[in-house]
Scaffold this active site. Structure first.
Site, PDB file in Angstrom:
ATOM      1  N   CYS A 145       4.040   5.896 -33.221  1.00  9.76           N
ATOM      2  CA  CYS A 145       4.665   6.992 -33.968  1.00  9.76           C
ATOM      3  C   CYS A 145       5.576   6.413 -35.042  1.00  9.76           C
ATOM      4  O   CYS A 145       5.851   7.044 -36.053  1.00  9.76           O
ATOM      5  CB  CYS A 145       5.449   7.886 -33.022  1.00  9.76           C
ATOM      6  SG  CYS A 145       6.530   6.957 -31.950  1.00  9.76           S
ATOM      7  N   GLU A 194       9.030  14.945 -28.357  1.00  8.38           N
ATOM      8  CA  GLU A 194       9.024  13.860 -29.348  1.00  8.38           C
ATOM      9  C   GLU A 194       7.631  13.805 -29.950  1.00  8.38           C
ATOM     10  O   GLU A 194       6.648  13.671 -29.225  1.00  8.38           O
ATOM     11  CB  GLU A 194       9.427  12.543 -28.693  1.00  8.38           C
ATOM     12  CG  GLU A 194      10.881  12.539 -28.245  1.00  8.38           C
ATOM     13  CD  GLU A 194      11.851  12.985 -29.337  1.00  8.38           C
ATOM     14  OE1 GLU A 194      11.758  12.488 -30.472  1.00  8.38           O
ATOM     15  OE2 GLU A 194      12.689  13.864 -29.059  1.00  8.38           O
TER      16      GLU A 194
HETATM   17  P1  NAP Z   1      -1.481  14.491 -28.022  1.00 12.08           P
HETATM   18  O1  NAP Z   1      -2.900  14.682 -28.333  1.00 12.08           O
HETATM   19  O2  NAP Z   1      -0.507  15.511 -28.473  1.00 12.08           O
HETATM   20  O3  NAP Z   1      -1.411  14.326 -26.438  1.00 12.08           O
HETATM   21  C1  NAP Z   1      -0.181  14.064 -25.777  1.00 12.08           C
HETATM   22  C2  NAP Z   1      -0.233  14.667 -24.391  1.00 12.08           C
HETATM   23  O4  NAP Z   1      -0.293  16.081 -24.501  1.00 12.08           O
HETATM   24  C3  NAP Z   1      -1.466  14.247 -23.599  1.00 12.08           C
HETATM   25  O5  NAP Z   1      -1.107  14.059 -22.256  1.00 12.08           O
HETATM   26  C4  NAP Z   1      -2.364  15.459 -23.765  1.00 12.08           C
HETATM   27  O6  NAP Z   1      -3.314  15.609 -22.741  1.00 12.08           O
HETATM   28  C5  NAP Z   1      -1.348  16.576 -23.693  1.00 12.08           C
HETATM   29  N1  NAP Z   1      -1.820  17.865 -24.168  1.00 12.08           N
HETATM   30  C6  NAP Z   1      -2.850  18.147 -25.010  1.00 12.08           C
HETATM   31  N2  NAP Z   1      -2.954  19.487 -25.189  1.00 12.08           N
HETATM   32  C7  NAP Z   1      -1.967  20.061 -24.449  1.00 12.08           C
HETATM   33  C8  NAP Z   1      -1.552  21.401 -24.212  1.00 12.08           C
HETATM   34  N3  NAP Z   1      -2.161  22.445 -24.776  1.00 12.08           N
HETATM   35  N4  NAP Z   1      -0.504  21.610 -23.384  1.00 12.08           N
HETATM   36  C9  NAP Z   1       0.137  20.592 -22.810  1.00 12.08           C
HETATM   37  N5  NAP Z   1      -0.222  19.302 -22.979  1.00 12.08           N
HETATM   38  C10 NAP Z   1      -1.258  19.036 -23.793  1.00 12.08           C
HETATM   39  O7  NAP Z   1      -0.926  13.094 -28.572  1.00 12.08           O
HETATM   40  P2  NAP Z   1      -1.557  11.656 -28.354  1.00 12.08           P
HETATM   41  O8  NAP Z   1      -2.772  11.571 -29.200  1.00 12.08           O
HETATM   42  O9  NAP Z   1      -1.661  11.317 -26.905  1.00 12.08           O
HETATM   43  O10 NAP Z   1      -0.424  10.704 -28.936  1.00 12.08           O
HETATM   44  C11 NAP Z   1      -0.315  10.408 -30.281  1.00 12.08           C
HETATM   45  C12 NAP Z   1       0.775  11.237 -30.920  1.00 12.08           C
HETATM   46  O11 NAP Z   1       1.979  11.034 -30.211  1.00 12.08           O
HETATM   47  C13 NAP Z   1       1.066  10.830 -32.350  1.00 12.08           C
HETATM   48  O12 NAP Z   1       1.281  11.983 -33.124  1.00 12.08           O
HETATM   49  C14 NAP Z   1       2.345  10.017 -32.221  1.00 12.08           C
HETATM   50  O13 NAP Z   1       3.114   9.971 -33.403  1.00 12.08           O
HETATM   51  C15 NAP Z   1       3.034  10.721 -31.101  1.00 12.08           C
HETATM   52  N6  NAP Z   1       4.027   9.885 -30.439  1.00 12.08           N
HETATM   53  C16 NAP Z   1       5.348  10.144 -30.651  1.00 12.08           C
HETATM   54  C17 NAP Z   1       6.312   9.351 -30.067  1.00 12.08           C
HETATM   55  C18 NAP Z   1       7.766   9.616 -30.293  1.00 12.08           C
HETATM   56  O14 NAP Z   1       8.583   9.067 -29.583  1.00 12.08           O
HETATM   57  N7  NAP Z   1       8.125  10.452 -31.263  1.00 12.08           N
HETATM   58  C19 NAP Z   1       5.926   8.289 -29.248  1.00 12.08           C
HETATM   59  C20 NAP Z   1       4.570   8.067 -29.036  1.00 12.08           C
HETATM   60  C21 NAP Z   1       3.624   8.876 -29.626  1.00 12.08           C
HETATM   61  P3  NAP Z   1      -4.831  15.169 -22.962  1.00 12.08           P
HETATM   62  O15 NAP Z   1      -4.811  13.708 -23.165  1.00 12.08           O
HETATM   63  O16 NAP Z   1      -5.459  15.598 -21.695  1.00 12.08           O
HETATM   64  O17 NAP Z   1      -5.321  15.921 -24.165  1.00 12.08           O
END
Ligand code: NAP
EC number: 1.2.1.88
Length: 514
Positions: free
Chosen positions: A320, A286
């Site tokens: 999001c 997601e």
């Molecule tokens: P993110 O930077 O993509 O991080 C999400 C998770 O992925 C974190 O635990 C992060 O760890 C991990 N991660 C980073 N690099 C990775 C890799 N190479 N392999 C595996 N995991 C990795 O997103 P965020 O900033 O936390 O959240 C914001 C985003 O989430 C926005 O784009 C928002 O729209 C989206 N979101 C979507 C929904 C939905 O239901 N569609 C709901 C909530 C949020 P680290 O923190 O250690 O980097």
């Protein structure tokens, strides 16, 4: 029959007693800030030299907690434990697995304000947003527990005189759960509990800016009676631990919520079959959104302005589902913009412990990104509200409106994930729909209109996973608004909906010749 579940009510902060209770929780949590948290692998606490330091985004000098940090070796150890535990956990009665979720929900409910207070400090959530995050976590536990009891019955299929047929849903294996910081409790707990109640074991890697609330949830699961090794808590770097586990041949599925960039990377990496791997990995991803509220010419304009402002600036636009584009019929454009500016100017920004409407953005990287989009906005539109930031103590940015933004501007296409909304004028309703669909994403949207024909048209043509009418585009509730998006918003998993658990199971046909 399982008793239908009504969602956890939000706390009414107009009642003084509730305010006092929340203040007590904030004080209690403040006195606990700065503690150390270990990894939990197979029920054992593991302390590492390398740490993740979780800080309060409202006050950079305040440490919320210091958390041990997994590396590849510890991730491997956790994988071995999860793989072994799966052999026993998958055989537990689904009703008993559900009971563990119900007990966890009861524990969280008793400590509701405490969890919300952690979200105020660790995620910078205003009170009502923190309260809603905790309520949603409770809802996920209750809802998925009930869904599992239903799913355990299987789906009815036809039998014949000569044979008896049954379709059973069995778990997949070890799942890697990678959660975001913005719903640091609800989404983390929802993804984890869905996977485990379906009989899988879990490696939980929470976001690095919000690992403390996840550590608290792990304590709750343990207290609720979850056997050691079912959920293993391994905070660590996304690029190190995340990549390692996504690639691992024993990983059966990945449940991810976060950015498009990371989601796409996981999807690509998970497609590769590694040596010793005997399945194709399942990926539930997601991702981001570029969510639009359309305002028609026949509409309640107060409702429209309120819906835009609340959906754009609630939790500083870091949802999001946040409204980042307001597409307004030209006949009412000036009026809606004017009302939205007035409402926005009344909003308070600051440390959410002090009951402000908006708190900070997540961290320095988020601050820099949002401020850079504000600069882009100044080129692409007219700044009519906000525009300033202050990161001297915490990461605060004013609620910001840009008017007169072209439908193809970057502000209208790229996810900003902060308190910035672009207003765009539409010639007519069809044009408004075309602008709304003019994005790679497809998560949420809303239409404010009193025109029935336009409601019906939008139902067909507005291409988003969650479409709302005459309300804002945020605030999905478990069981009522199953949540997930189209296109680059993700795999449309519909969290909090009746199909969600199926994603963490595989169907096995049992056919006996009579
Ligand atoms: P993110 O930077 O993509 O991080 C999400 C998770 O992925 C974190 O635990 C992060 O760890 C991990 N991660 C980073 N690099 C990775 C890799 N190479 N392999 C595996 N995991 C990795 O997103 P965020 O900033 O936390 O959240 C914001 C985003 O989430 C926005 O784009 C928002 O729209 C989206 N979101 C979507 C929904 C939905 O239901 N569609 C709901 C909530 C949020 P680290 O923190 O250690 O980097």
């Amino acid at each position: 029959m399982t008793v239908p579940y009504k969602h956890e009510p939000f706390t009414d902060f107009s009642i003084e007693e509730h305010v006092q209770q929340f203040e007590i929780a904030l004080k209690q949590v403040k006195s606990e800030l700065g503690k150390d948290y270990d990894l939990v692998i197979g029920g054992e606490k593991v302390t590492t030299d390398e740490k993740i330091v979780s800080v309060n985004p409202s006050n950079k000098s305040e440490v919320v907690g210091t958390v041990s940090k997994a590396n590849k070796e510890l991730a491997e150890k956790a994988m071995q434990v999860a793989d072994k535990t799966f052999q026993t956990w998958k055989k537990w009665d689904p009703k008993v697995r559900a009971d563990i979720l119900f007990k966890a929900a009861a524990i969280v409910r008793r400590r509701k304000h405490e969890f919300s207070a952690y979200l105020v400090y660790e995620a910078g959530k205003p009170w009502n947003e923190a309260d809603a995050d905790t309520a949603e976590a409770i809802d996920f536990l209750e809802y998925y527990g009930r869904q599992m009891i239903e799913l355990a019955k299987g789906y009815p299929i036809e039998s014949r005189k000569i044979e008896n047929n049954r379709l059973a849903y069995i778990p997949l294996g070890v799942g890697v759960v990678i959660s975001p910081w913005n719903f640091a409790f609800a989404i983390m707990a929802g993804m984890t509990s869905a996977a485990l109640v379906a009989g899988n074991t879990v490696l939980l890697k929470p976001a690095s800016t919000t690992p403390v609330v996840a550590a608290k949830f792990i304590e709750v699961l343990e207290e609720a009676g979850l056997p050691a090794g079912v959920v293993n808590y391994i905070p660590g770097s996304g690029s190190e631990v995340g990549d390692y586990l996504v690639d691992h041949p024993k990983t059966r599925f990945i449940s991810f919520t976060g950015s498009r960039e990371v989601g796409v990377r996981i999807y690509e990496r998970a497609a590769k079959v590694h040596e010793g791997q005997i399945w194709l990995k399942r990926v539930v991803a997601e991702m981001g959104g570029k969510d639009t509220i359309i305002v028609d010419d026949q509409a309640d304009l107060d409702l429209a302005a309120e819906a835009i402002v609340k959906s754009a600036f609630g939790f500083s636009g870091q949802k999001c589902s946040a409204c980042s584009r307001a597409v307004i019929h030209q006949d009412v454009y000036d009026d809606v913009l004017h009302r939205a500016i007035l409402l926005t100017k009344k909003l308070t920004v600051g440390d959410p412990t002090e009951r402000t409407f908006m708190g900070p953005v997540n961290d320095q990287a988020a601050y820099d990104k949002v401020m850079s989009y504000i600069e882009i906005g100044k080129e692409e539109g007219t700044l009519v509200a906000g525009g300033n930031g202050d990161n001297s103590k915490g990461y605060f940015i004013e609620p910001t409106i840009f008017a007169g933004v072209d439908e193809n501007a970057r502000l209208m296409k790229e996810e900003i994930f902060g308190p910035v909304v672009a207003f765009c004028k539409a010639k007519d309703f069809d044009h408004a729909l075309a602008v709304a669909n003019n994005t790679d994403y497809g998560l949420t949207g809303a239409v404010i209109t009193n025109n029935r024909a336009h409601i019906e048209k939008a139902k067909e043509d507005f291409h988003v996973g969650n479409l709302y009418f005459n309300r804002g585009c945020t605030g999905a509730i478990v069981g009522y608004h199953p949540f997930g998006g189209f296109n680059m918003s993700g795999t449309d998993s519909k969290a909090g909906g009746p199909d969600y658990l199926l994603l963490f199971t595989q169907a096995k046909l049992l056919s006996e010749q009579l």
